[in-house]
Motif scaffolding. Sequence first.
Motif, PDB file in Angstrom:
ATOM      1  N   THR A  57       0.852  -1.183   0.000  1.00  0.00           N
ATOM      2  CA  THR A  57       0.000   0.000   0.000  1.00  0.00           C
ATOM      3  C   THR A  57       0.892   1.238   0.000  1.00  0.00           C
ATOM      4  O   THR A  57       2.093   1.146   0.299  1.00  0.00           O
ATOM      5  N   PRO A  58       0.340   2.415  -0.325  1.00  0.00           N
ATOM      6  CA  PRO A  58       1.173   3.633  -0.343  1.00  0.00           C
ATOM      7  C   PRO A  58       1.901   3.897   0.967  1.00  0.00           C
ATOM      8  O   PRO A  58       3.073   4.298   0.959  1.00  0.00           O
ATOM      9  N   MET A  59       1.227   3.703   2.100  1.00  0.00           N
ATOM     10  CA  MET A  59       1.848   3.986   3.383  1.00  0.00           C
ATOM     11  C   MET A  59       3.127   3.166   3.583  1.00  0.00           C
ATOM     12  O   MET A  59       4.174   3.697   3.977  1.00  0.00           O
ATOM     13  N   TYR A  60       3.058   1.882   3.284  1.00  0.00           N
ATOM     14  CA  TYR A  60       4.224   1.012   3.478  1.00  0.00           C
ATOM     15  C   TYR A  60       5.232   1.160   2.352  1.00  0.00           C
ATOM     16  O   TYR A  60       6.421   0.870   2.544  1.00  0.00           O
ATOM     17  N   PHE A  61       4.792   1.614   1.191  1.00  0.00           N
ATOM     18  CA  PHE A  61       5.738   1.940   0.117  1.00  0.00           C
ATOM     19  C   PHE A  61       6.662   3.068   0.566  1.00  0.00           C
ATOM     20  O   PHE A  61       7.893   2.987   0.405  1.00  0.00           O
ATOM     21  N   PHE A  62       6.077   4.117   1.142  1.00  0.00           N
ATOM     22  CA  PHE A  62       6.894   5.228   1.630  1.00  0.00           C
ATOM     23  C   PHE A  62       7.706   4.818   2.860  1.00  0.00           C
ATOM     24  O   PHE A  62       8.831   5.282   3.049  1.00  0.00           O
ATOM     25  N   LEU A  63       7.146   3.952   3.694  1.00  0.00           N
ATOM     26  CA  LEU A  63       7.884   3.481   4.868  1.00  0.00           C
ATOM     27  C   LEU A  63       9.127   2.703   4.464  1.00  0.00           C
ATOM     28  O   LEU A  63      10.207   2.893   5.062  1.00  0.00           O
ATOM     29  N   SER A  64       9.025   1.838   3.473  1.00  0.00           N
ATOM     30  CA  SER A  64      10.195   1.067   3.048  1.00  0.00           C
ATOM     31  C   SER A  64      11.266   1.976   2.454  1.00  0.00           C
ATOM     32  O   SER A  64      12.471   1.753   2.657  1.00  0.00           O
ATOM     33  N   ASN A  65      10.854   3.035   1.759  1.00  0.00           N
ATOM     34  CA  ASN A  65      11.821   3.987   1.234  1.00  0.00           C
ATOM     35  C   ASN A  65      12.436   4.827   2.358  1.00  0.00           C
ATOM     36  O   ASN A  65      13.622   5.180   2.293  1.00  0.00           O
ATOM     37  N   LEU A  66      11.652   5.115   3.388  1.00  0.00           N
ATOM     38  CA  LEU A  66      12.195   5.804   4.558  1.00  0.00           C
ATOM     39  C   LEU A  66      13.235   4.932   5.251  1.00  0.00           C
ATOM     40  O   LEU A  66      14.293   5.430   5.681  1.00  0.00           O
ATOM     41  N   SER A  67      12.979   3.647   5.358  1.00  0.00           N
ATOM     42  CA  SER A  67      13.936   2.723   5.971  1.00  0.00           C
ATOM     43  C   SER A  67      15.223   2.647   5.152  1.00  0.00           C
ATOM     44  O   SER A  67      16.326   2.626   5.718  1.00  0.00           O
ATOM     45  N   PHE A  68      15.095   2.597   3.835  1.00  0.00           N
ATOM     46  CA  PHE A  68      16.287   2.585   2.988  1.00  0.00           C
ATOM     47  C   PHE A  68      17.088   3.874   3.151  1.00  0.00           C
ATOM     48  O   PHE A  68      18.327   3.854   3.209  1.00  0.00           O
ATOM     49  N   ASN A  69      16.379   4.999   3.254  1.00  0.00           N
ATOM     50  CA  ASN A  69      17.046   6.282   3.470  1.00  0.00           C
ATOM     51  C   ASN A  69      17.778   6.304   4.812  1.00  0.00           C
ATOM     52  O   ASN A  69      18.888   6.847   4.920  1.00  0.00           O
TER      53      ASN A  69
END
Length: 311
Positions: A57-69
Amino acid sequence: MEPTNQTSVAEFLLLELTEDPALQPLIFSLFLSMYLVTILGNLLIILAVRSDSHLHTPMYFFLSNLSFNDICMGTTTIPKMLVSIQTQDQRITYTGCLSQACFVLIFGGLENLLLAVMAYDRYVAICHPLRYTAIMNPRLCVLLLLLCLLLSIVHGLLHTLMVLQLSFCTDLEIPDFFCELSQVIKLACSDTFINNILVYLASIIFFGVPLSGIILSYSQIVSSLLRIPSVGGRYKTFSTCGSHLSVVSLFYGTGFGVYLSSAVTDSTIKNVVASMMYIVVPQMMNPFIYSLRNREMKGALRHLISGMPPL
């Protein structure tokens, strides 16, 4: 002797955290442990999101990118410090220092923007639930991510290119464990007026604007929640924002702590502790916040680690 001006700089000297040989293994172990926890925790978040279709979902899509960052942010600063402790060599090349400062700016700016985008995602989910899928479609999510990345890269490169125009003196000791932009600018012998103006403008843009967006999003969310008649319904709806709100509070809280610390004290050690709280601690704690406060994430992590089905 007055420091002489030179336009060609070979290297800078980073701060030595302690001169006591007995404490160096302890400091090395502490930062190594924090770095490993940061890498492992954020990597688990990314793998959990990828492995569980319920989290696509969008929320976890952005969360995974935040984790990578967060992984990239920790990797930009901590390994160099660990090498310096082991080799007893605090030197960092001119190119290495500017590269490190540039990446810190890029990943720090990207973190701010991602948190603002995640707040917007929560606003759409709560205030416009029937249109959520149509608004937060995959195309928009990718475009928002690319826009955040582009703005962050431009931000980092702009400051770095401006620092390249400066000339430096022979006294090149940076009172921090990494090359922080404002500390590098203070070492310049040439006029830094334009650089300082850019720093203040960037602080407003990459802190003030995303934070204002987050506050506006949550004010709309609270207003929408107050229209829900049942207390249980309010709590259930707002619970989807709990993890994000905790991460935002930690990130901006430590950021303001660094600013206040640098403004009210000249203590090098206190400034280093404040920098560590901003550069290292939020990136390490984010996976714990999301895994402990989010039921879906706990279920995905349980499935990933033990092979048991998600809750």
